[in-house]
Write an enzyme that holds these catalytic residues in place. Sequence first.
Site, PDB file in Angstrom:
ATOM      1  N   TYR A  93     -18.894  22.248  20.451  1.00  0.00           N
ATOM      2  CA  TYR A  93     -19.444  20.902  20.661  1.00  0.00           C
ATOM      3  C   TYR A  93     -18.993  19.924  19.588  1.00  0.00           C
ATOM      4  CZ  TYR A  93     -22.310  24.049  23.426  1.00  0.00           C
ATOM      5  OH  TYR A  93     -22.710  25.037  24.282  1.00  0.00           O
ATOM      6  N   THR A 107     -37.924  23.272  16.344  1.00  0.00           N
ATOM      7  CA  THR A 107     -39.388  23.206  16.235  1.00  0.00           C
ATOM      8  C   THR A 107     -39.895  21.773  16.366  1.00  0.00           C
ATOM      9  OG1 THR A 107     -39.301  23.063  13.830  1.00  0.00           O
ATOM     10  CG2 THR A 107     -39.475  25.268  14.786  1.00  0.00           C
TER      11      THR A 107
END
Length: 341
Positions: A157, A229
């Site tokens: 990426y 998270t």
Amino acid sequence: MSVMHPRIFLNVCFLLALGHEIEASWEEWWTYDGISGPAFWGLINPQWNMCNKGRRQSPINVEPEKLLFDPYLRSLHIDKHKISGTLHNTGQSLVFRVEKDTKQHVNISSGPLAYRYQFEEIYFHYGTDNNQGSEHHIHGYSFPGEIQLYGFNKELYHNMSEAQHKAQGIVGISLMLQIGDTPNPELRIITSAFNKVLYKGSSTPIRHISLRSLLPNTEQYMTYEGSTTHPGCWESTVWIILNKPIYITKQELYALRKLMQGSEQTPKAPLGNNARPLQALHHRTVRTNIDFANTGVSKTQSCPTMYKDMYYKANRWTSEISARGRERGLPDIESVFHSLP
Ligand SMILES: *[C@@H]1O[C@H](CO)[C@@H](O)[C@H](O)[C@H]1NC(C)=O
Ligand SMILES: *[C@@H]1O[C@H](CO)[C@@H](O)[C@H](O)[C@H]1NC(C)=O
């Protein structure tokens, strides 16, 4: 907080209806409590639905007796050269981001990683008191803080925003923070700038920091597959939790706890307690390269080494490790497990 006020709920629906117009501001809209807190992240933005629906989420509680020893886990590689960047108070967290035009980026590779990742940012999670703070828990214990180094898969990426929602997109390296008397010199470079990022939106440059020197002195880690998270909780993250804490002094922690969620005019609440609640493991395995059979623990016949087994097997090493500690009369904190109270 489980009860949503009807009027507020309508506002959420209204915001959802606005769609693309306000996409940019979503980034700033979530919090760690109340109606924009973790239980609602997946509802306030459709792109974050994994926050509520996902089954491979982070953080988790690591149970020592359920770890799987994997002899094929290599040691982690992190480049040692220094980098510069900016420390931001985002109103949700304290975040360090590497300089955009950095020529020599820090590579993170090997360990459990199949690809080469490029370091991008550090998140600071901490409590407003010593009994909470870390996102990952070890054996049910929360450390006063946790530093997370995030990188993205540079082989597949172009950047973090592309990688974060794609397969094998992200690595998260987790360092548990424990209170100690001796400052960590590399951490010090960052902690000495805490007073420049007291309020939301403030930022300050950080120069010449070596991530490798920030890490604790260990090749041992635990690893599992989970998510970021923070929103959108994409399940693209390989987590690596190092098996030793790093130390922060009481003074540094005191300075950290002065940071606020709001602006100077309306500081709101302290920035701390910015931990997402624990997520269910849902039958995932947590692997480790800690080989207790070869660390001088008992080598009796009743305790064969894992190398001879044709299959992975759970280490029953909570008792071994405490026995080892007792044998050596270890008063000291040697690993994150030893540093449990
Ligand atoms: C990171 O990896 C790439 C590709 O292997 C390499 O070209 C680059 O020099 C590495 N960076 C450092 C600092 O070693
Ligand atoms: C990230 O990479 C993608 C694909 O190349 C590109 O479209 C996007 O603009 C990039 N985003 C940033 C923030 O650079």
